[in-house]
Design a protein around this motif. Sequence first.
Motif, PDB file in Angstrom:
ATOM      1  N   TRP A 226       0.911  -1.126  -0.076  1.00  0.00           N
ATOM      2  CA  TRP A 226       0.135  -0.047  -0.018  1.00  0.00           C
ATOM      3  C   TRP A 226       0.918   1.309  -0.133  1.00  0.00           C
ATOM      4  CZ3 TRP A 226      -4.864  -0.654  -1.487  1.00  0.00           C
ATOM      5  CH2 TRP A 226      -5.617  -1.938  -1.031  1.00  0.00           C
ATOM      6  N   ALA A 227       1.968   1.351   0.710  1.00  0.00           N
ATOM      7  CA  ALA A 227       2.878   2.426   1.021  1.00  0.00           C
ATOM      8  C   ALA A 227       3.537   2.601  -0.355  1.00  0.00           C
ATOM      9  CB  ALA A 227       3.781   2.222   2.003  1.00  0.00           C
ATOM     10  N   LYS A 228       4.026   1.586  -1.060  1.00  0.00           N
ATOM     11  CA  LYS A 228       4.469   1.528  -2.385  1.00  0.00           C
ATOM     12  C   LYS A 228       3.608   2.295  -3.316  1.00  0.00           C
ATOM     13  CE  LYS A 228       7.033  -1.261  -5.846  1.00  0.00           C
ATOM     14  NZ  LYS A 228       5.832  -1.111  -7.152  1.00  0.00           N
ATOM     15  N   TRP A 229       2.304   1.975  -3.323  1.00  0.00           N
ATOM     16  CA  TRP A 229       1.480   2.401  -4.305  1.00  0.00           C
ATOM     17  C   TRP A 229       1.258   3.575  -4.032  1.00  0.00           C
ATOM     18  CZ3 TRP A 229      -2.751  -2.378  -3.997  1.00  0.00           C
ATOM     19  CH2 TRP A 229      -2.085  -3.260  -4.756  1.00  0.00           C
ATOM     20  N   ALA A 230       1.167   4.278  -2.880  1.00  0.00           N
ATOM     21  CA  ALA A 230       0.956   5.583  -2.529  1.00  0.00           C
ATOM     22  C   ALA A 230       1.996   6.647  -3.075  1.00  0.00           C
ATOM     23  CB  ALA A 230       0.471   5.652  -0.978  1.00  0.00           C
ATOM     24  N   ALA A 231       3.228   5.923  -2.906  1.00  0.00           N
ATOM     25  CA  ALA A 231       4.379   6.736  -3.145  1.00  0.00           C
ATOM     26  C   ALA A 231       4.685   6.974  -4.733  1.00  0.00           C
ATOM     27  CB  ALA A 231       5.623   6.141  -2.641  1.00  0.00           C
ATOM     28  N   GLU A 232       4.045   6.111  -5.564  1.00  0.00           N
ATOM     29  CA  GLU A 232       4.252   6.089  -6.976  1.00  0.00           C
ATOM     30  C   GLU A 232       3.261   7.064  -7.734  1.00  0.00           C
ATOM     31  OE1 GLU A 232       4.120   1.894  -8.094  1.00  0.00           O
ATOM     32  OE2 GLU A 232       6.060   1.702  -7.771  1.00  0.00           O
ATOM     33  N   THR A 233       2.487   7.540  -6.624  1.00  0.00           N
ATOM     34  CA  THR A 233       1.306   8.365  -7.450  1.00  0.00           C
ATOM     35  C   THR A 233       1.322   9.893  -6.836  1.00  0.00           C
ATOM     36  OG1 THR A 233      -0.353   7.274  -5.761  1.00  0.00           O
ATOM     37  CG2 THR A 233      -0.409   6.616  -7.852  1.00  0.00           C
ATOM     38  N   PRO A 234       0.813  10.648  -7.708  1.00  0.00           N
ATOM     39  CA  PRO A 234       0.700  12.399  -7.221  1.00  0.00           C
ATOM     40  C   PRO A 234      -0.177  12.344  -5.994  1.00  0.00           C
ATOM     41  CG  PRO A 234       0.525  11.835  -9.751  1.00  0.00           C
ATOM     42  CD  PRO A 234       0.386  10.774  -9.173  1.00  0.00           C
TER      43      PRO A 234
ATOM     44  N   HIS B   5      -2.678  14.383  -5.718  1.00  0.00           N
ATOM     45  CA  HIS B   5      -4.299  14.358  -5.930  1.00  0.00           C
ATOM     46  C   HIS B   5      -4.843  12.996  -6.443  1.00  0.00           C
ATOM     47  CE1 HIS B   5      -2.316  14.672 -10.115  1.00  0.00           C
ATOM     48  NE2 HIS B   5      -3.347  14.113 -10.503  1.00  0.00           N
ATOM     49  N   PHE B   6      -3.851  11.936  -6.775  1.00  0.00           N
ATOM     50  CA  PHE B   6      -4.560  10.594  -7.227  1.00  0.00           C
ATOM     51  C   PHE B   6      -5.260  10.023  -6.106  1.00  0.00           C
ATOM     52  CE2 PHE B   6      -4.368   6.193  -8.394  1.00  0.00           C
ATOM     53  CZ  PHE B   6      -4.370   6.489 -10.078  1.00  0.00           C
ATOM     54  N   ARG B   7      -6.321   9.321  -6.605  1.00  0.00           N
ATOM     55  CA  ARG B   7      -7.134   8.571  -5.466  1.00  0.00           C
ATOM     56  C   ARG B   7      -7.451   6.945  -5.825  1.00  0.00           C
ATOM     57  NH1 ARG B   7      -5.856  12.058  -3.007  1.00  0.00           N
ATOM     58  NH2 ARG B   7      -6.952  13.463  -1.834  1.00  0.00           N
ATOM     59  N   PHE B   8      -7.469   6.181  -5.118  1.00  0.00           N
ATOM     60  CA  PHE B   8      -7.747   4.867  -5.149  1.00  0.00           C
ATOM     61  C   PHE B   8      -9.177   4.237  -4.744  1.00  0.00           C
ATOM     62  CE2 PHE B   8      -3.099   4.916  -4.941  1.00  0.00           C
ATOM     63  CZ  PHE B   8      -2.628   4.120  -5.896  1.00  0.00           C
ATOM     64  N   SER B   9     -10.024   3.757  -5.797  1.00  0.00           N
ATOM     65  CA  SER B   9     -11.015   3.163  -5.136  1.00  0.00           C
ATOM     66  C   SER B   9     -11.017   1.723  -4.858  1.00  0.00           C
ATOM     67  CB  SER B   9     -12.315   3.073  -6.406  1.00  0.00           C
ATOM     68  OG  SER B   9     -13.411   2.656  -6.120  1.00  0.00           O
ATOM     69  N   ILE B  10     -11.254   1.261  -3.885  1.00  0.00           N
ATOM     70  CA  ILE B  10     -10.857  -0.146  -3.360  1.00  0.00           C
ATOM     71  C   ILE B  10     -12.026  -1.102  -3.194  1.00  0.00           C
ATOM     72  CG2 ILE B  10      -9.347  -1.182  -1.340  1.00  0.00           C
ATOM     73  CD1 ILE B  10      -8.233   1.540  -0.879  1.00  0.00           C
ATOM     74  N   LYS B  11     -11.927  -2.100  -4.024  1.00  0.00           N
ATOM     75  CA  LYS B  11     -12.992  -2.936  -3.777  1.00  0.00           C
ATOM     76  C   LYS B  11     -12.919  -3.832  -2.375  1.00  0.00           C
ATOM     77  CE  LYS B  11     -14.404  -5.097  -7.647  1.00  0.00           C
ATOM     78  NZ  LYS B  11     -14.645  -6.021  -8.818  1.00  0.00           N
ATOM     79  N   ALA B  12     -14.020  -4.122  -1.762  1.00  0.00           N
ATOM     80  CA  ALA B  12     -14.178  -4.748  -0.570  1.00  0.00           C
ATOM     81  C   ALA B  12     -14.093  -6.138  -0.595  1.00  0.00           C
ATOM     82  CB  ALA B  12     -15.489  -4.301   0.046  1.00  0.00           C
ATOM     83  N   PRO B  13     -13.504  -6.821   0.231  1.00  0.00           N
ATOM     84  CA  PRO B  13     -13.230  -8.316   0.096  1.00  0.00           C
ATOM     85  C   PRO B  13     -14.615  -9.252  -0.348  1.00  0.00           C
ATOM     86  CG  PRO B  13     -12.088  -7.554   2.146  1.00  0.00           C
ATOM     87  CD  PRO B  13     -12.973  -6.467   1.622  1.00  0.00           C
TER      88      PRO B  13
ATOM     89  N   LYS C 174      -5.369   1.150   5.789  1.00  0.00           N
ATOM     90  CA  LYS C 174      -4.585   2.253   6.508  1.00  0.00           C
ATOM     91  C   LYS C 174      -3.707   2.969   5.814  1.00  0.00           C
ATOM     92  CE  LYS C 174      -6.730   2.163  11.075  1.00  0.00           C
ATOM     93  NZ  LYS C 174      -6.366   1.897  12.812  1.00  0.00           N
ATOM     94  N   PRO C 175      -2.589   2.271   5.375  1.00  0.00           N
ATOM     95  CA  PRO C 175      -1.144   2.789   5.062  1.00  0.00           C
ATOM     96  C   PRO C 175      -1.506   3.841   3.545  1.00  0.00           C
ATOM     97  CG  PRO C 175      -0.788   0.615   5.348  1.00  0.00           C
ATOM     98  CD  PRO C 175      -2.340   0.824   5.487  1.00  0.00           C
ATOM     99  N   ILE C 176      -2.854   3.821   3.147  1.00  0.00           N
ATOM    100  CA  ILE C 176      -3.077   4.440   1.824  1.00  0.00           C
ATOM    101  C   ILE C 176      -4.372   5.446   2.142  1.00  0.00           C
ATOM    102  CG2 ILE C 176      -4.925   3.032   0.480  1.00  0.00           C
ATOM    103  CD1 ILE C 176      -2.902   3.314  -2.016  1.00  0.00           C
ATOM    104  N   GLU C 177      -4.895   5.612   3.245  1.00  0.00           N
ATOM    105  CA  GLU C 177      -6.091   6.263   3.383  1.00  0.00           C
ATOM    106  C   GLU C 177      -5.860   7.698   2.916  1.00  0.00           C
ATOM    107  OE1 GLU C 177      -6.946   6.008   7.589  1.00  0.00           O
ATOM    108  OE2 GLU C 177      -5.160   6.992   8.401  1.00  0.00           O
ATOM    109  N   HIS C 178      -4.841   8.263   2.835  1.00  0.00           N
ATOM    110  CA  HIS C 178      -4.821   9.674   2.584  1.00  0.00           C
ATOM    111  C   HIS C 178      -4.921   9.990   1.053  1.00  0.00           C
ATOM    112  CE1 HIS C 178      -0.761   7.962   1.760  1.00  0.00           C
ATOM    113  NE2 HIS C 178      -0.469   8.851   1.217  1.00  0.00           N
TER     114      HIS C 178
END
Length: 200
Positions: free
Chosen positions: A74-82, A84-92, A116-120
């Motif tokens: 999650w932290a890696k994905w957050a770091a690779e995006t600007p 303003h970028f947002r992720f829509s996350i599918k529930a399990p 939580k690591p990508i909540e921002h």
Amino acid sequence: MTRRSMSGMRESLARERIEPMRMHPTGMNRIGTAGWSLPAKPKAEGTHLYHYARTLNCAEINSTFYRPHRATTWAKWAAETPAHFRFSIKAPKAITHEAKLREAKTLLHGFFDQIKPIEHKQGPILFQLPPSLAFDATLAEDFFTTLRALYKGETALSHATPHGLPKKPMYSSGSTQSPVWQPIRPRHPPKQPFPEVTLR
């Protein structure tokens, strides 16, 4: 074309110029895809996600439907995006297809702790319901009451409907700041489409 019809067309065009386009509650319109794989490996340095995020401003994460991810992922994905970028996350699927929304508090807790690591950079949470799940008012109220107690952000509910995309949220927590939208796209026809319900 008559003068009356021409006049009506001019009035319609004038209204379109004057009336602002309805914006998403996040404050901007977003365009993205499910996943971020590119047709070919980028020649420049950086991952597929890094280059994808320089063109589009959101993406849906489907893999969470099948399995959890490590905090480092999650932290890696957050770091690779600007910023303003947002992720829509599918529930399990453990919540939607196995528990079928019943007694899901512990499962929801675990899911929200995981992301939580990508909540921002978190956009709407997507709950993809199975086509066989018929509407149950008591179940819906119990589930979304529990959900809102744990999570105040935007939520999308994906469930098949023979009438296409509705114009209003299917569920609402009573707040225009964090509606529950339905659906993302039609899927297989369910036994009984979920009607529009407002949870208060």
